[in-house]
Structure formats: C-alpha cells, structure tokens
Design an enzyme around this catalytic site. Structure first.
Site, short mmCIF file in Angstrom:
data_model
loop_
_atom_site.label_atom_id
_atom_site.label_comp_id
_atom_site.label_asym_id
_atom_site.label_seq_id
_atom_site.Cartn_x
_atom_site.Cartn_y
_atom_site.Cartn_z
N GLN A 20 0.81 -1.21 0.00
CA GLN A 20 0.00 0.00 0.00
C GLN A 20 0.85 1.26 0.00
O GLN A 20 2.04 1.25 0.32
CB GLN A 20 -0.92 0.01 1.22
CG GLN A 20 -2.04 -1.03 1.12
CD GLN A 20 -3.10 -0.84 2.18
OE1 GLN A 20 -3.15 -1.58 3.13
NE2 GLN A 20 -3.95 0.14 1.99
N ASP A 37 -2.47 -4.96 0.68
CA ASP A 37 -2.01 -6.25 1.19
C ASP A 37 -2.65 -6.63 2.52
O ASP A 37 -3.00 -7.80 2.74
CB ASP A 37 -0.48 -6.27 1.30
CG ASP A 37 0.11 -5.07 2.01
OD1 ASP A 37 -0.65 -4.23 2.53
OD2 ASP A 37 1.36 -4.95 2.02
#
Length: 471
Positions: A71, A231
């Site tokens: 991210q 994730d």
C-alpha cells in the site's frame, strides 16, 4: 470448476497463486523477486509478475484474477501514461518533513492531527501517498507538473494487465484508496482539496474506487480483473477474518489490524482508519520494522532463521534484562522516521548469541504489542490473535508471542494469505454472490503461554529512553 488467480505484489517479491474458484483448492503457485530499495521503477513489478506467472504455468486457463499489493506507494503517470519517476514505496521516509508540513497546514499539533483524522481517518506520516505528493511538489516540481494521474502499485499493475488503456480506465478499491490520505473510508469519497493541498493543484486524475466484488476490466488473456486490494485487507480476506479477530502480520513491516463494522478516526495518528476488502473497515497500526529485525539479527549472528529461533528459545524470557528496541530503519509507530535501533542492558552475562536472539524476537513483538494496545484503547474488542506473515514461520516467534501479547495466539498453516485473499476476491467477483466463497485456511495451531509482564515493562523503559533523547 473455473480457476482464479491471486497476485501479491509485495515489497520483496511477487507471488501468484491459482486456485479452484469454488473450493479454494490450490492448483499451482510461484514467485519472482523484486528489486531492493525504497524507490523502484514500476516496470520491475510488471517484469516480476510476468516471471511469476510463467513459473506458475500461465493464466490462459484462469477465468478471473485480482492483484493485491503493497500500500501507499506513489506511482505518477504523465498524460501519455508514462511513469514520471520511480515509485516511492511505503517505507521511503524522505517525505517525513512533508507529513509534518501537512499537519501544520490544518492547524498543527493536536488541532492539525484531529482535522486530518476527521477528514480521512488518518494523520499524515511519511508512508502515506499524500505526504509523498507534497514531497514531490517541493523537491521535484518539474515532475509534479508532468504528473497527470496518481495511482498505487496494485492499481498500476491491474491497469497494465488490461493493456494500459487510457488513464481514465485506472481503477482501485476501498482498501487501497483509504491509505492515500486523500480518500475518506467513512464518507467513501476523495478529498480533492487535500490533493490540492499536497500537490498544489487538484486536476490530477485519481483511480475510480470500486466495490469489493466489482470488475475492474479484462486482462489481455481474457480473464476478468477484480478490484484488487491492499495487502493488509487481502490478508484479512485470505484468513477469513471477522470482527473480533486481531491479525498480526509479520512481514517486511509489522501490521496489527482488525475487521470492524465502523470506521476509525484516531487523532493521535497511531491507528489508521483504513477500509477492508469486504465493504467494512480495517483499523490498522503499522511498524516499519518486523521480519527485517529477524533478518538483521540472524546476519549478525551468522545463523539462518532456524538457528536464530533455536538460540532465542535457549535464553530465558526477558533475556536476563537485555532489550532490543528495533527501530532499524526509522519507525512509523511511534512516528520517528530518523530513529535508529538500540540494545539496552548489555552486560558480560547478556553478551551472548542466545540473549541477543531472544531480545530481537521480544523487541519485535513488543513493538507489535504496542500497536495492539493502541487498537484496544480505541475500543477494539480482541477475541483472538491470528499470527500470519513470513515471521510467523519462526518457532521462536510463535512460542514467545503469547508471553508478550498476554493472549493465546492462533497460527494458520504457512501460506500466501495476501495472494489467497486476492484470489478469493476474484472468485467472489466471478460468482456474482453477495458474499465471498467460504474458503478455509486449513488447520490452525493454538499457542498459549503465561504472560511475562517484565518483558513489556523493560521494553517500554528502553523505548522511552530512546524517544526522550530524540526529542
């Protein structure tokens, strides 16, 4: 039954899993490495994905796929869709001063932090994309002017899998958007004014935010493309987390998160108010240093991870007073991007490989336990702790974790839960159902041990000493 693929484009590598859409049975999988560093050309991710896909037997028989990724990385594209500069990853701390500026822009101090938490559910730190945009505007103004669109790593890979059509075809999901610092998980909208505050203009294109089971397009192989996920959200979907589950993920970073029915807005900035991959929310605390602490200590002691684990378990709880504060590359929780690690309590007695190994494992877990405490302070209920990630494969981590967390710890079988979550999302999109398919993670091992409060107490004292010196 149709097959689905899930991709985990993480900091260190790209993993691909291919599973049966109905049952979740693993059919095949493989991986390929990513380059090191905190600024990476996105083309390296695409090359690693192609290599991992080839090793995994290709995607020609796959009906749908989704990409989960690290991210908060900043991918800037010009009007022609060309990458403007290497992507700054979540763990690139050069934007720390920019984050401080952004808080000051909204009043500074507690006022500024509260304003950001209210607006987007988080407070700027170096990791978030909004801070990186301010850095770009300040340090690389020519690149800032060239930037026509801003997206995140998984957004870019999904777009490339679709053949890189026009910029308007960029898509993302709630979980990724919620980590930017300019999309509100609570309101479900972008804050263009905050983009303007960071970059100096609001006319950049941002990816359309899709729902959890929406379709993002079609790959060049004919597979339907899912919305994807960050994730952490993908891992939660991969392990089937529900409200009350506290997920502790030990990868390059350390993540403490939980699925929630309500958004979080922590003015301290410790808990980030992210969204999850099911339509709910994912309050989250992140540390910059997790499995890398084990890597570094193993390298110092010249042992592999099994050897490090054996050494750690040979030392007594608390390592006879030896404490490691594991801020090896700065830290995000607490927000000390320029901090360094330290070892306290070194004596003739504790100057042994076993003591250092134990201190490293306990220090890493104590940093994560601080995150767990912050979540509880925000009203999170913890019914169980689920330990995942590469670090969870360490026997020492599994056995020591309950003594530090003060709670039983559940460990699912080793697996690629981020990629699995992406594959489950692809299967959900393909099914057209209201809920994701009921895949199971397999047999879960439960680890229990008496809490050792002195470990947390000594760690807290050492941590406070470091922070006091740093100001």
């Amino acid at each position: 039954m149709p097959l689905v693929a899930g991709v985990d484009s993480s900091t260190q590598s790209c993993k691909v899993v291919i599973r049966d859409a109905e049952t979740g049975t693993l059919v095949r999988e493989d991986r390929a490495p990513h380059p090191t560093g905190t600024a990476v050309p996105p083309a390296a991710w695409e090359a690693a994905l192609a290599e991992a896909v080839t090793r995994a037997g290709g995607l020609d028989d796959v009906a749908a796929l989704s990409v989960a990724g690290q991210q908060q990385g900043m991918v800037c594209l010009d009007a022609d869709g060309t990458v403007v500069r290497d992507a700054l990853l979540w763990n690139d701390t050069r934007s720390a001063a920019a984050a401080t500026e952004l808080i000051a822009d909204l009043g500074g101090g507690d006022t500024g932090r509260r304003a950001w938490a209210t607006a987007v559910g988080l407070v700027p730190v170096a990791s978030f994309t909004v801070s990186k945009l301010r850095w770009l505007a300040r340090v690389e103004p020519d690149n800032a002017r060239r930037t026509a669109a801003v997206c995140l790593p998984h957004d870019w890979l999904t777009w490339r899998l679709a053949g890189a059509p026009e910029l308007a075809a960029l898509r993302t999901d709630r979980s990724e958007a919620s980590g930017t610092g300019y999309w509100s998980a609570a309101a479900g909208t972008y804050r263009g004014d905050l983009v303007g505050l960071a970059l100096g203009r609001e006319d950049v294109l941002l990816p359309q935010v899709l729902g959890p089971s929406d379709r993002a397009g079609q790959s060049l192989t004919g597979a339907a493309l899912g919305a994807g996920a960050g994730d952490c959200a993908a891992a939660a979907l991969g392990v089937g987390a529900e409200p009350g589950d506290m997920i502790v993920s030990i990868g390059t970073s350390g993540i403490v998160s939980t699925v929630s029915d309500v958004p979080a807005a922590d003015p301290s900035g410790i808990v980030a108010g992210f969204a999850d991959a099911t339509g709910r929310f994912l309050p989250l605390v992140c540390t910059l240093n997790a499995a890398r602490v084990l890597d570094a200590t193993a390298a110092v002691l010249r042992v592999d991870h099994a050897g490090l684990s054996a050494l750690a378990l040979s030392a007594p709880p608390g390592a006879d007073g030896l404490v490691m504060v594991p801020y090896l590359e700065g830290e995000r929780t607490p927000d000390r991007p320029h901090a360094t690690g330290a070892v306290h309590g070194l004596t003739v007695r504790t100057a042994t490989p076993t003591h250092l190994a134990r201190a490293a494992v306990e220090g890493m877990l104590c940093a994560l336990a601080d995150g767990l405490d912050a979540m509880v302070a925000q009203g999170t209920t913890v019914d169980r702790v689920i330990l995942v990630g590469g670090g969870a494969r360490s026997e020492a981590v599994r056995r020591i974790a309950p003594t530090v967390f003060g709670r039983p710890v559940l460990v699912p079988p080793p697996g690629e839960y981020v990629a699995d979550g992406a594959a489950r999302q692809a299967a959900w999109m393909l099914s057209g159902r209201r809920q994701p398919p009921p895949w199971t993670a397999g047999a879960v091992r439960r680890h229990e041990a008496d809490a050792v409060p002195t470990v947390r107490d000594r760690y807290a004292a050492a941590r406070t000493s470091i922070l006091d010196r740093a100001g």
